[in-house]
Motif scaffolding. Structure first.
Motif, mmCIF file in Angstrom:
data_model
loop_
_atom_site.group_PDB
_atom_site.id
_atom_site.type_symbol
_atom_site.label_atom_id
_atom_site.label_comp_id
_atom_site.label_asym_id
_atom_site.label_seq_id
_atom_site.Cartn_x
_atom_site.Cartn_y
_atom_site.Cartn_z
ATOM 1 N N ALA A 197 9.847 16.618 54.832
ATOM 2 C CA ALA A 197 8.764 17.543 55.181
ATOM 3 C C ALA A 197 7.406 16.929 54.858
ATOM 4 C CB ALA A 197 8.948 18.869 54.439
ATOM 5 N N SER A 223 4.388 16.195 57.428
ATOM 6 C CA SER A 223 3.071 16.761 57.161
ATOM 7 C C SER A 223 1.991 15.680 57.172
ATOM 8 C CB SER A 223 3.081 17.483 55.812
ATOM 9 O OG SER A 223 1.828 18.039 55.546
ATOM 10 N N ASN A 268 -2.086 32.108 58.152
ATOM 11 C CA ASN A 268 -1.178 31.965 57.004
ATOM 12 C C ASN A 268 -1.799 32.493 55.719
ATOM 13 O OD1 ASN A 268 1.020 30.793 58.288
ATOM 14 N ND2 ASN A 268 0.455 28.709 57.750
ATOM 15 N N GLY A 311 3.546 23.647 64.543
ATOM 16 C CA GLY A 311 4.777 23.948 63.827
ATOM 17 C C GLY A 311 4.728 23.474 62.387
ATOM 18 N N SER A 312 4.191 22.298 62.171
ATOM 19 C CA SER A 312 4.063 21.759 60.816
ATOM 20 C C SER A 312 3.130 22.620 59.974
ATOM 21 C CB SER A 312 3.533 20.318 60.891
ATOM 22 O OG SER A 312 3.200 19.835 59.606
ATOM 23 N N SER A 362 4.652 26.219 59.286
ATOM 24 C CA SER A 362 5.745 26.263 58.315
ATOM 25 C C SER A 362 5.306 25.831 56.924
ATOM 26 C CB SER A 362 6.926 25.418 58.793
ATOM 27 O OG SER A 362 6.572 24.061 58.890
ATOM 28 N N ARG A 385 2.507 28.114 55.354
ATOM 29 C CA ARG A 385 3.081 29.398 54.971
ATOM 30 C C ARG A 385 3.983 29.245 53.752
ATOM 31 N NH1 ARG A 385 4.444 33.505 59.639
ATOM 32 N NH2 ARG A 385 2.242 33.041 59.913
ATOM 33 N N LEU A 386 4.767 28.185 53.711
ATOM 34 C CA LEU A 386 5.612 27.916 52.551
ATOM 35 C C LEU A 386 4.749 27.816 51.287
ATOM 36 C CD1 LEU A 386 8.484 25.425 52.181
ATOM 37 C CD2 LEU A 386 6.502 25.166 50.713
#
Length: 160
Positions: free
Chosen positions: A27, A31, A56, A136-137, A140, A143-144
């Motif tokens: 990930a 990123s 986000n 998308g990156s 996700s 937000r994570l």
């Protein structure tokens, strides 16, 4: 932060690197590649990235400004992103990048033929795929970080 980080450990490196090294490392690579390898123009890149950050609620992502060859967007750019529909600070590509980011994050089922007609009048298919992967990156990982409370401790490794 909802994750217990051992004293003296960097929260991002610990969560992304030590807690889930297989997934976290991959990930982190994605990123970082979004920033290092994107061919999109800086203004459209930042409009899309900031719109995702605003949606986000990621504090770090909202404060961050991407720099390319010593260039950054103007200080008030984030305000223009919030007002992407009406701002006179954006050209059509930048406005579409912000619109696509918002739709991607909040209502992807409403992306219709009319939107694609407008989008493909400004972006070629390769650029649409690249922007989609960036979105998308950011969606996700931003937000994570926000959900886990890491956004208050986040510093990208390449910017320390």
């Amino acid at each position: 932060m909802i994750v217990d980080v051992p004293l003296g450990k960097d929260p991002i490196e610990y969560v992304w690197g030590e807690m889930v090294p297989g997934i976290g490392g991959a990930a982190a690579t994605l990123s970082l590649k979004v920033y290092s390898d994107s061919t999109l123009g800086l203004r459209e890149f930042e409009a899309a990235r900031l719109r995702i950050a605003q949606i986000n609620g990621c504090l770090f992502c909202q404060d961050w400004r991407t720099e390319r060859d010593g260039q950054v967007v103007e200080e008030t750019f984030d305000e223009s992103v919030r007002e992407w529909r009406t701002t006179d600070a954006f050209d059509e590509r930048t406005r579409l990048a912000a619109e696509y980011a918002e739709l991607f994050a909040t209502d992807h089922h409403s992306i219709d033929d009319d939107f694609w007609k407008r989008m493909l009048a400004e972006y070629d298919q390769r650029e649409v795929v690249e922007l989609s992967m960036c979105l998308g990156s950011w969606l996700s990982f931003g937000r994570l970080n926000r959900v886990l409370g890491l956004d208050t401790a986040c510093v990208l490794p390449s910017h320390r």
